[in-house]
Design a protein around this motif. Structure first.
Motif, PDB file in Angstrom:
ATOM      1  N   THR A 173       1.412   3.816   1.463  1.00 42.37           N
ATOM      2  CA  THR A 173       1.404   4.636   2.671  1.00 42.37           C
ATOM      3  C   THR A 173       2.718   5.371   2.876  1.00 42.37           C
ATOM      4  O   THR A 173       2.743   6.518   3.282  1.00 42.37           O
ATOM      5  N   SER A 198      -4.753  -1.539  -9.112  1.00 41.66           N
ATOM      6  CA  SER A 198      -4.475  -2.973  -9.181  1.00 41.66           C
ATOM      7  C   SER A 198      -3.878  -3.417 -10.515  1.00 41.66           C
ATOM      8  O   SER A 198      -2.995  -4.268 -10.541  1.00 41.66           O
ATOM      9  N   GLY A 218      -4.152  -8.346   2.976  1.00 38.02           N
ATOM     10  CA  GLY A 218      -3.947  -6.918   2.904  1.00 38.02           C
ATOM     11  C   GLY A 218      -3.268  -6.317   4.109  1.00 38.02           C
ATOM     12  O   GLY A 218      -2.553  -6.977   4.849  1.00 38.02           O
ATOM     13  N   TYR A 219      -3.524  -5.060   4.279  1.00 31.98           N
ATOM     14  CA  TYR A 219      -2.909  -4.241   5.304  1.00 31.98           C
ATOM     15  C   TYR A 219      -3.268  -4.748   6.695  1.00 31.98           C
ATOM     16  O   TYR A 219      -4.404  -5.140   6.945  1.00 31.98           O
ATOM     17  N   LYS A 230       0.872  -1.166   0.000  1.00 32.55           N
ATOM     18  CA  LYS A 230       0.000   0.000   0.000  1.00 32.55           C
ATOM     19  C   LYS A 230       0.916   1.225   0.000  1.00 32.55           C
ATOM     20  O   LYS A 230       1.901   1.261   0.737  1.00 32.55           O
TER      21      LYS A 230
END
Length: 185
Positions: A67, A88, A111-112, A65
């Protein structure tokens, strides 16, 4: 080849955190592969990276991600080897290119780590089938406490096109990951 500077700080940190690594012989030497794992803490990619770096001296390109992208392209993509998930299709295309070059891809299908709903996404299965690349499941018991983290590396899994949906196949693979995690203590 991995930057030698990474080994200077990465090896000592992981040796202090990791209590046990099982299944290091399951890491393939000559074939590119996709690593899938559970994701509990921010340090998980570094812990997974450790046995692969020791055995193969190769980087894992983790789907990430974006971030931390404020740190810049050089740090995130070139030094850390991250593949940003801005969208994606862009990320999927980059992962396919890395696999064609013989590189290793790392994906956390759930995921996260802060996600409340931990439903695994089927991208790793789709990628494996489209590129004919095996998946290496890894169960990890993550911890920041010294000598408390553990890793269990499963057997390489070659997927075949089947009537099972991508969603069902990733659920089965994640079940295997959690069984591996349960066997690390």
């Amino acid at each position: 080849m991995v930057h030698p500077i990474v080994k200077l700080w990465h090896y000592p940190i992981c040796r202090i955190l990791l209590k046990r690594i099982k299944g290091i012989d399951n890491i393939p030497i000559k074939t590119p592969f996709i690593v899938i794992s559970n994701h509990e803490k921010l340090i998980d990619p570094l812990l997974i990276y450790y046995p692969i770096l020791k055995k193969l001296n190769k980087r894992i390109h983790f789907l990430a991600k974006p971030t931390w992208w404020f740190l810049g392209e050089t740090i995130c993509r070139k030094w850390a080897g991250c593949i940003p998930l801005f969208n994606s299709e862009q990320a999927f295309s980059e992962m396919k290119e890395y696999l064609k070059k013989g590189e290793i891809i790392g994906i956390f299908p759930e995921g996260y780590i802060k996600a409340k709903i931990r439903t695994p996404k089927p991208g790793a299965v789709r990628l494996a089938l489209e590129t004919n690349t095996p998946i290496l499941p890894i169960g990890i018991k993550s911890s920041y406490i010294p000598f408390n983290a553990a890793i269990n590396i499963g057997k390489l899994t070659y997927l075949k096109k089947s009537k099972k949906s991508f969603d069902m196949q990733i659920k089965l693979l994640m079940k295997e990951v959690y069984e591996l995690k349960g066997n690390v203590s």
